[in-house]
Design an enzyme around this catalytic site. Structure first.
Site, mmCIF file in Angstrom:
data_model
loop_
_atom_site.group_PDB
_atom_site.id
_atom_site.type_symbol
_atom_site.label_atom_id
_atom_site.label_comp_id
_atom_site.label_asym_id
_atom_site.label_seq_id
_atom_site.Cartn_x
_atom_site.Cartn_y
_atom_site.Cartn_z
ATOM 1 N N LYS A 82 0.843 -1.207 0.000
ATOM 2 C CA LYS A 82 0.000 0.000 0.000
ATOM 3 C C LYS A 82 0.877 1.257 0.000
ATOM 4 C CE LYS A 82 -2.060 -1.227 3.846
ATOM 5 N NZ LYS A 82 -1.328 -2.504 4.080
ATOM 6 N N ARG A 122 11.209 -2.110 11.180
ATOM 7 C CA ARG A 122 10.088 -1.703 12.048
ATOM 8 C C ARG A 122 9.894 -2.748 13.137
ATOM 9 N NH1 ARG A 122 4.950 0.057 8.388
ATOM 10 N NH2 ARG A 122 3.862 -1.298 9.855
HETATM 11 P P1 AP5 Z 1 4.926 -1.603 1.846
HETATM 12 O O1 AP5 Z 1 4.562 -0.786 0.652
HETATM 13 O O2 AP5 Z 1 5.677 -0.949 2.940
HETATM 14 O O3 AP5 Z 1 3.631 -2.391 2.392
HETATM 15 P P2 AP5 Z 1 2.339 -1.869 3.149
HETATM 16 O O4 AP5 Z 1 1.150 -2.536 2.548
HETATM 17 O O5 AP5 Z 1 2.329 -0.377 3.191
HETATM 18 O O6 AP5 Z 1 2.612 -2.515 4.550
HETATM 19 P P3 AP5 Z 1 2.475 -1.971 6.032
HETATM 20 O O7 AP5 Z 1 3.159 -2.988 6.908
HETATM 21 O O8 AP5 Z 1 2.969 -0.570 6.178
HETATM 22 O O9 AP5 Z 1 0.943 -2.038 6.230
HETATM 23 P P4 AP5 Z 1 0.208 -2.146 7.549
HETATM 24 O O10 AP5 Z 1 -1.182 -1.945 7.084
HETATM 25 O O11 AP5 Z 1 0.466 -3.358 8.350
HETATM 26 O O12 AP5 Z 1 0.890 -1.015 8.447
HETATM 27 P P5 AP5 Z 1 0.476 0.491 8.778
HETATM 28 O O13 AP5 Z 1 1.709 1.288 8.765
HETATM 29 O O14 AP5 Z 1 -0.707 0.929 8.019
HETATM 30 O O15 AP5 Z 1 5.771 -2.863 1.294
HETATM 31 C C1 AP5 Z 1 6.327 -3.816 2.174
HETATM 32 C C2 AP5 Z 1 7.703 -4.261 1.632
HETATM 33 O O16 AP5 Z 1 7.527 -4.955 0.388
HETATM 34 C C3 AP5 Z 1 8.665 -3.101 1.332
HETATM 35 O O17 AP5 Z 1 9.963 -3.489 1.685
HETATM 36 C C4 AP5 Z 1 8.575 -2.901 -0.203
HETATM 37 O O18 AP5 Z 1 9.779 -2.438 -0.752
HETATM 38 C C5 AP5 Z 1 8.228 -4.308 -0.677
HETATM 39 N N1 AP5 Z 1 7.279 -4.310 -1.809
HETATM 40 C C6 AP5 Z 1 6.118 -3.613 -1.905
HETATM 41 N N2 AP5 Z 1 5.480 -3.905 -3.058
HETATM 42 C C7 AP5 Z 1 6.260 -4.822 -3.708
HETATM 43 C C8 AP5 Z 1 6.124 -5.531 -4.946
HETATM 44 N N3 AP5 Z 1 5.044 -5.359 -5.738
HETATM 45 N N4 AP5 Z 1 7.080 -6.414 -5.296
HETATM 46 C C9 AP5 Z 1 8.159 -6.611 -4.472
HETATM 47 N N5 AP5 Z 1 8.357 -5.972 -3.291
HETATM 48 C C10 AP5 Z 1 7.406 -5.089 -2.908
HETATM 49 O O19 AP5 Z 1 -0.045 0.305 10.302
HETATM 50 C C11 AP5 Z 1 0.848 -0.043 11.350
HETATM 51 C C12 AP5 Z 1 0.071 -0.102 12.656
HETATM 52 O O20 AP5 Z 1 -0.502 1.196 12.953
HETATM 53 C C13 AP5 Z 1 -1.124 -1.061 12.683
HETATM 54 O O21 AP5 Z 1 -0.743 -2.386 12.975
HETATM 55 C C14 AP5 Z 1 -1.999 -0.430 13.770
HETATM 56 O O22 AP5 Z 1 -1.497 -0.732 15.056
HETATM 57 C C15 AP5 Z 1 -1.804 1.064 13.536
HETATM 58 N N6 AP5 Z 1 -2.805 1.642 12.626
HETATM 59 C C16 AP5 Z 1 -2.588 2.186 11.400
HETATM 60 N N7 AP5 Z 1 -3.732 2.595 10.835
HETATM 61 C C17 AP5 Z 1 -4.712 2.313 11.718
HETATM 62 C C18 AP5 Z 1 -6.131 2.480 11.703
HETATM 63 N N8 AP5 Z 1 -6.769 3.022 10.628
HETATM 64 N N9 AP5 Z 1 -6.839 2.061 12.790
HETATM 65 C C19 AP5 Z 1 -6.230 1.532 13.858
HETATM 66 N N10 AP5 Z 1 -4.894 1.321 13.946
HETATM 67 C C20 AP5 Z 1 -4.131 1.707 12.871
#
Ligand code: AP5
Length: 222
Positions: free
Chosen positions: A13, A160
């Protein structure tokens, strides 16, 4: 243009949102990034959120929804925005609907990045982030030129804390229980594009731009 990106942890994402934000010249809003910044700067929101983020649990709706609404009300969202990580359960989706309705934002696209568990584990365990500028790398898929050092700013790369295998498993369970129903919610509204995010990042972005009817070969200004 308003885009909501849905998908499990590690679906890409953030990676896709960053590219879309550059191509479409609209702001990328990641609730995860906002929460991590609040934790780093030790604000009262950060202190409250830290215990949930560390365990891979959702931060309570009242905190996140208020934070998201405030962010969506900033001036830089006027031309549109990309939402990454919000909404994450049905209550948040309903609250976002309310915000959209009361602000006359009726036209939006929801893109679901469908990803296999095997891919998720490999992507999250290999992800590295710059401590200074937050650029995202991957040990195998997108390595920095010099190990442990950011190409963009020379900052130190780190993993992370919630990218440990145990926490990833919990995040996936939380996703299945609370966030997967949001996919069905938008599907019923006829708003959803499914795209296979197991593919390389370039192929994923090409599919998204095709859906949005944006020419992939040039930058556009909206
Ligand atoms: P990346 O693009 O970083 O993946 P992502 O989908 O953004 O993953 P996240 O782990 O950031 O999502 P998440 O939803 O768990 O975390 P968030 O920060 O929102 O890609 C991952 C890796 O793969 C990278 O190394 C990249 O280079 C590689 N990659 C990407 N695409 C690729 C491809 N096509 N091919 C090859 N490699 C690729 O949330 C974190 C925490 O915050 C949550 O657990 C929760 O505690 C809290 N939080 C956030 N939002 C909320 C909410 N709305 N409500 C309540 N709690 C929340």
């Amino acid at each position: 243009m308003i885009i909501i990106l849905l998908g499990p942890p590690g679906a890409g994402k953030g990676t896709q949102a960053k590219t879309l934000s550059q191509r479409l010249k609209i702001v990328h809003i990641s609730t995860g990034d906002i929460l991590r910044e609040a934790i780093k700067t030790n604000t009262s929101l950060g202190q409250e959120a830290a215990k949930y983020v560390e365990r891979g649990e959702l931060v309570p709706d009242n905190l996140v929804t208020r934070m998201a609404r405030e962010r969506l009300s900033c001036d830089d969202t006027k031309e549109g925005f990309i939402l990454d990580g919000f909404p994450r359960n049905l209550a948040q989706a309903e609250s976002l609907d309310e915000f959209f309705n009361s602000n006359g934002l009726l036209d939006y696209s929801v893109i679901y990045l469908e990803t296999s568990e095997n891919t998720i584990i490999k992507r999250l365990t290999g992800r590295r982030i710059c401590k200074s500028c937050q650029a995202v790398y991957h040990l195998i898929n997108a390595p920095s030129n010099k190990q442990g050092v950011c190409d963009a700013c020379g900052g130190e790369l780190y993993q992370r804390p919630d990218d440990s295998e145990a926490t990833i498993k919990n995040r996936l369970q939380v996703y299945e229980r609370l966030t997967a129903p949001v996919v069905a919610y938008y599907s019923h509204k006829g708003k959803l594009l499914h795209i296979s995010a197991d593919n390389e990042a370039d192929k994923v972005i090409a599919g998204i731009l095709k859906f949005l009817k944006v020419n992939d070969s040039c930058e556009i200004s909206l």
